[in-house]
Design an enzyme around this catalytic site. Structure first.
Site, mmCIF file in Angstrom:
data_model
loop_
_atom_site.group_PDB
_atom_site.id
_atom_site.type_symbol
_atom_site.label_atom_id
_atom_site.label_comp_id
_atom_site.label_asym_id
_atom_site.label_seq_id
_atom_site.Cartn_x
_atom_site.Cartn_y
_atom_site.Cartn_z
ATOM 1 N N GLN B 119 -14.001 -32.087 -36.320
ATOM 2 C CA GLN B 119 -13.533 -30.609 -36.178
ATOM 3 C C GLN B 119 -14.527 -29.946 -35.310
ATOM 4 O OE1 GLN B 119 -13.627 -29.075 -40.517
ATOM 5 N NE2 GLN B 119 -14.616 -27.636 -39.628
ATOM 6 N N GLU B 238 -11.276 -27.286 -47.603
ATOM 7 C CA GLU B 238 -12.547 -28.158 -47.730
ATOM 8 C C GLU B 238 -13.171 -27.975 -49.138
ATOM 9 O OE1 GLU B 238 -15.597 -28.661 -44.184
ATOM 10 O OE2 GLU B 238 -14.813 -26.852 -43.980
#
Lengths: 299, 362
Positions: B119, B238
């Protein structure tokens, strides 16, 4: 696996919240309003919630009422009578409570007191009020003669201990929620340097931490309340001790934050923050749990 | 209300338990060895039907309720197996913002582990203030050309693909000029620089320099300028309770520490036991709420904050149990310090809670 409340449980919680909001003390002055207390007593007595256990309710229902009552600083007995009811399971009009360490707990207007000694239930009398930290509930002296009024199974005695811990946990959580709401409302209206103090991170972060502690308390209490009737007695007591330790630490922190956010006013008798804090201190001491009791193998 | 497994959940747990028993001790669970073989572990889990449980079948998932991920996490911790690879937030980011074409091309490989992902969000100058990012992607024919510096990029050294945020419109207001891309990590114009963390691990985080790396224009995820919305989806997930799979591992660490206790356990350890049990139950409550279709918004910040406190209390318990004399315990402690930074600092979580839940206007 499903940790959600049922529709009936949500309705019970809402009803307890309404009653507490309507007749609980809205200020420190209200604590001395005898008419209000009498109206509250009558309303609570009419609900039948003090005999939830003999009506077949689970630990979850008992905890929900205890939590909402503490959030609204309900200053008539609930924990004491509901724990007495769990031992006696018979619905008599006479006000009962339970004694712990030689003192009748939550004993406003109580005349009779139950003591659990091993598996034996003894009944004594409640006497004069004992000075205590809590401004919403009072303890009383216990006097004999003690007459045996029955016996519970070893399993019932253990589950009763779990329930006693859970009721005090729920009280801690409710008081923490009440203190936190009070502080958040104040932080939105109290201005310094031209802005509401809640807009400052130093204040806002304390309140954010408080909400996280409350959420954690809800989770750990929900399980302990369910465990009272659903897990083995030893597991139920372990779950209740874990919840008690967590909720007690969380609730004290949240109440201290509430005092702090109220600033100078928070340190005066007239601010409700210390009434919540005092209730938390009392509920921590009633059926206490210590870190040394935590079974590390079970967690 | 019932905190116990349903019959279906119990059967799943049983199958998983026997599968794990057959593989006991075959995969490293910590340190650089763990990160090195994480892809292999991911593929093994998926092939056996134990990974991607709650994701769509069309992309290699099983469409099970999210509670199955909790069972997976608990059993992995119990068996001493490596944790579940954490990529739910990438699946959500691509799944919610990518076109059907991009989803079909990339989600199956992401979920079954045959293609590894990283990411590319944070930069040296854009940490908490992610919208300050300065990496650029400039249109050049059918491609974009990427220049910039990404950091805290987990698994960047083994990744095949990067979900990258870059500025495509330097003149737009800063939140609106950002777009998201799927960038191949196997090309010139990409330089890897490892990061050695405070516990000595070198293979978890990296930094990546993009110097003229190229990405086909049709690998933009969503529309130009949609990058910020994708980023908010990703960071929100997340913090989802099912993504916070490490909670089961904290309990495992506490049990491991408890087994070493001689005499009375230190108060730090008993408190860590209370905290880990709270978190276990909290994750269960949150996942139950999802059964009502509650999708988590700012509440994820409460969960993240709780998880951080728990991990750092477990770290303190490790320290109290002789952590300075035991490399593994010391590593547990040191690693725990990152939890209040990664995935959004505790200070940012508190800002979110204060402004979006409590309405304090902070």
């Amino acid at each position: 696996m499903d940790a959600r409340l049922t529709t009936e449980q949500r309705e019970l919680r809402a009803a307890a919240a309404r009653l507490a909001d309507e007749l609980g003390p809205g200020s420190v002055l209200d604590l001395d309003d005898a008419d209000r207390v009498a109206r509250l007593e009558k309303a609570v007595a009419a609900t039948g919630w003090r005999t939830l256990r003999s009506d077949g309710a689970s630990g979850v229902e008992v905890a929900l009422v205890a939590e909402e009552f503490a959030r609204g600083l309900v200053d008539v007995p609930f924990a004491g009578p509901v724990l007495a009811d769990d031992l006696r399971r018979d619905d008599t009009a006479e006000p009962w409570t339970v004694a712990v360490d030689g003192e009748a707990a939550d004993a406003r207007d109580a005349r009779r007191v139950l003591v659990l000694q091993g598996r034996r239930i003894l009944a004594g009398r409640a006497g004069h009020a004992v000075a205590g930290v809590d401004l919403t509930r009072r303890n009383a002296e216990v006097s004999g003669p003690f007459e045996p009024v029955g016996e519970v199974s070893a399993e019932h005695a253990e589950r009763w201990r779990a329930l006693a811990l859970v009721v005090t946990c729920a009280d801690l959580l409710g008081a923490a929620r009440g203190a936190h709401t009070l502080a958040c409302e104040y932080a939105k209206v109290r201005e310094q340097y031209g802005n509401p103090i809640g807009s400052y991170q130093a204040v806002a972060h304390l309140l954010a931490e408080g909400l996280a502690l409350i959420e954690g308390s809800i989770s750990v209490l929900r399980h302990a309340a369910w465990a009272v009737d659903e897990l083995t007695p030893a597991e139920a007591v372990h779950a209740a001790r874990v919840a008690k330790l967590y909720c007690a630490r969380a609730a004290r922190t949240v109440c201290e934050t509430s005092v702090q956010v109220h600033g100078g006013i928070g340190n005066t008798w007239e601010c409700l923050a210390h009434v919540y804090l005092r209730r938390v201190l009392a509920s921590t001491d009633l059926f206490p749990a210590g870190l040394e009791e935590i079974d590390l193998g079970l967690s | 209300m019932d905190f116990r497994d349903s019959p279906e959940e119990a059967a799943f747990r049983e199958r998983l338990r026997s599968w794990l028993a057959e593989r006991a001790g075959t995969f490293p669970t910590s340190g650089d060895d763990y990160w090195r073989r994480q892809g292999e572990w991911h593929r093994a889990l998926h092939a056996a039907g134990f990974f991607g449980l709650s994701w769509p079948r069309a992309y290699g998932g099983q469409e099970l309720p999210p509670v199955y991920d909790v069972i997976l996490d608990e059993e992995l911790a119990r068996a001493g197996a490596p944790p579940r690879p954490s990529l739910g937030y990438l699946v959500q980011g691509l799944g919610r913002h990518g076109s059907e074409e991009l989803r079909r091309r990339f989600l199956p490989g992401m979920i079954n582990g045959t293609e590894r992902w990283c990411q590319g969000f944070s930069e040296p100058g854009a940490g908490s203030d992610l919208a300050a990012l300065t990496t650029t992607a400039t249109r050049d024919g059918d491609e974009y050309v990427v220049h910039g510096h990404k950091i805290w990029t987990s698994y960047s050294d083994v990744a095949d693909w990067c979900l990258l945020l870059a500025r495509t419109d330097p003149d737009a207001p800063r939140h609106q000029g950002i777009s998201a891309f799927v960038v191949s990590m196997h090309q010139p114009g990409i330089e890897q620089r490892p990061l050695k963390m405070i516990n000595g691990v070198t293979t978890e985080f990296g930094q990546v320099l993009f110097e003229g790396a190229r990405v086909p224009a049709d690998q933009m995820v969503g529309a130009p300028g949609e990058g910020w919305r994708l980023a908010m989806t990703v960071v929100g997930h997340e913090r989802e309770p099912s993504t916070l799979g490490f909670s089961a591992r904290y309990g495992k660490t506490v049990r491991t520490l408890a087994a070493r206790v001689e005499g009375a356990p230190p108060a730090e350890l008993a408190w860590a036991a209370v905290q880990t049990e709270m978190l276990r139950l909290h994750v269960r409550r949150r996942l139950s709420e999802q059964l009502d279709g509650v999708s988590h918004g700012p509440e994820g910040s409460l969960d993240k904050l709780l998880m951080t406190w728990v991990e750092q209390d477990v770290g303190h318990a490790a320290l109290a149990m002789g952590g300075t004399r035991d490399p593994e315990l010391l590593s547990t402690y040191l690693y725990s310090r990152a939890q209040s930074v990664m995935g959004g600092t505790s200070q940012i979580q508190k800002n979110i809670i204060a402004s979006r839940i409590l309405g304090l206007g902070a």
